[in-house]
Design a protein around this motif. Structure first.
Motif, short mmCIF file in Angstrom:
data_model
loop_
_atom_site.label_atom_id
_atom_site.label_comp_id
_atom_site.label_asym_id
_atom_site.label_seq_id
_atom_site.Cartn_x
_atom_site.Cartn_y
_atom_site.Cartn_z
N ILE A 8 -3.95 5.56 -10.46
CA ILE A 8 -2.65 5.42 -9.81
C ILE A 8 -1.65 6.26 -10.57
CG2 ILE A 8 -0.84 3.84 -9.04
CD1 ILE A 8 -2.97 1.59 -9.16
N HIS A 12 2.09 4.75 -12.14
CA HIS A 12 1.76 3.32 -12.09
C HIS A 12 2.83 2.43 -12.72
CE1 HIS A 12 0.68 3.99 -16.26
NE2 HIS A 12 0.41 2.70 -16.43
N VAL A 29 6.80 1.65 -6.93
CA VAL A 29 5.70 1.72 -5.98
C VAL A 29 4.36 1.60 -6.69
CG1 VAL A 29 4.53 3.20 -4.29
CG2 VAL A 29 7.03 3.07 -4.32
N GLY A 30 4.16 2.39 -7.74
CA GLY A 30 2.88 2.37 -8.44
C GLY A 30 2.55 1.01 -9.04
N ILE A 68 1.41 -1.34 -6.30
CA ILE A 68 0.03 -1.03 -5.89
C ILE A 68 -0.95 -1.56 -6.92
CG2 ILE A 68 -1.60 0.86 -5.48
CD1 ILE A 68 0.86 2.50 -4.47
N ALA A 119 1.54 7.94 -6.39
CA ALA A 119 2.82 7.24 -6.28
C ALA A 119 3.83 7.81 -7.27
CB ALA A 119 2.62 5.75 -6.54
N LEU A 126 1.64 9.47 -1.06
CA LEU A 126 2.79 8.68 -0.60
C LEU A 126 4.03 9.55 -0.53
CD1 LEU A 126 2.12 5.48 -2.71
CD2 LEU A 126 1.74 5.77 -0.27
N ALA A 179 2.42 -1.78 -0.71
CA ALA A 179 1.22 -1.88 -1.55
C ALA A 179 0.03 -2.39 -0.74
CB ALA A 179 1.49 -2.79 -2.74
N VAL A 231 -1.38 0.41 1.20
CA VAL A 231 -2.21 1.28 0.36
C VAL A 231 -3.58 0.65 0.14
CG1 VAL A 231 -2.43 2.31 -1.93
CG2 VAL A 231 -0.22 2.34 -0.77
#
Length: 309
Positions: A9, A12, A16-17, A20, A63, A106, A219, A222
């Motif tokens: 990721i 991360h 967003v990351g 997820i 992300a 994304l 998320a 995803v």
């Protein structure tokens, strides 16, 4: 994909990351990989290439991006264009060269033309001119969408792009110079509340219509893309519900508990007049958002208070 699949990721630690990462962990995925920007500069092509070659992830989720609101985009056009191109191009090319099985890119709803018909459908991409205030970021993201489409078309690889509407949630950015509208309002109303409910000044007229999606719902989209081979290259991700910026301000004001006045500065730009996504393609495949706006704002405000930001 099995729960042991190595999933990298990019980004991360961001809003967003990190969402997820939490969603995948909750589903039982136990081989997640992340690197901070200090450990891996995604703008450096060789570093990214060497990292992907060494780690050999089966899935990459991009992300990572340089993001910000109208003010940040307007004042920093070159880095918003160039750094986003560098980040995504390095990841996409490394994924292609190292036979990564799945790549999830994304982006943002700002890739669509400023005055496109509403709600925004995937096929409206590149049919008219962009919103000038964030065109630099949008052009970079459009290039990423087309790169993934080209790899998918030429090589048959499972590269897919998800375009979320306006996002908010845990780990959001509340810096008033670089944040988006919803977290900026939360901070402004909170700070005004603790200053004896002083007036809050907001940009524009309040008339533009916007759609907001909690990052945890993105998320889940995803995760859905991880677990399914989606038949097309581009999917919108949104709630299908919109409200005016003025109504958003009133909602946040009530949740925060601010009792003062709202003043609108009409000398400041409004941005795109309306931006509603048509997310029916992804919904028909089985994904649907779960968190309504008032619930989501309440969750974010609670997190903001606990985070001490």
């Amino acid at each position: 994909m099995n729960k042991n699949s190595k999933i990298y990721i990019a980004g991360h630690k961001g809003m967003v990351g990190s969402a997820i990462w939490r969603a995948l962990e909750t589903k039982g995925y136990n081989n997640l990989l992340g690197k901070t920007s200090k450990d891996l500069d995604l703008r450096d092509q060789k570093l990214v290439s060497d990292f992907i070659k060494s780690e050999q992830p089966e899935i990459i989720i991009d992300a990572a991006a340089k993001v910000g609101g109208i003010l940040a985009n307007s004042q920093n056009p070159y880095p918003f264009l160039m750094e986003n191109l560098q980040i995504q191009n390095n990841l996409i090319d490394a994924a292609h060269n190292n036979n990564v099985l799945k790549f999830i890119f994304l982006g943002s709803s700002c890739i669509y033309p400023k005055l496109a018909p509403q709600p925004l459908k995937e096929e409206y991409l590149l049919t008219d001119s962009l919103e000038p205030t964030n065109q630099w970021y949008a052009i970079a993201k459009i290039a990423g969408v087309k790169a993934c489409e080209a790899i998918r078309k030429q090589y048959g690889k499972d590269f897919v792009s998800l375009m979320p509407t306006n996002l908010y949630g845990t780990n959001d950015n509340f810096d008033l110079k670089t944040s988006h509208v919803l977290p900026a309002m939360i901070r402004k109303f909170h700070e005004a509340k603790i200053k004896d409910h002083s007036p809050v000044q907001l940009w524009g007229s309040g008339s533009p219509l916007r759609e907001f999606l909690h990052v945890d719902d993105l998320a889940q989209a995803v995760v859905f893309a991880v677990e399914h081979q989606l038949p097309e290259h581009l999917y919108n991700v949104g709630t299908g519900k919109e409200l005016s910026i003025k109504a958003l301000a009133e909602t946040i004001k009530e949740i925060v508990g601010h009792k003062g006045e709202i003043k609108w500065d009409s000398t400041k730009p409004d941005g795109t007049p309306r931006k509603l996504m048509d997310s029916s393609k992804l919904r028909k495949l089985g994904w649907t958002p779960k968190i309504d706006l008032e619930q989501g704002i309440t969750l974010v405000y609670d997190w903001y208070l606990k985070s001490g930001r």
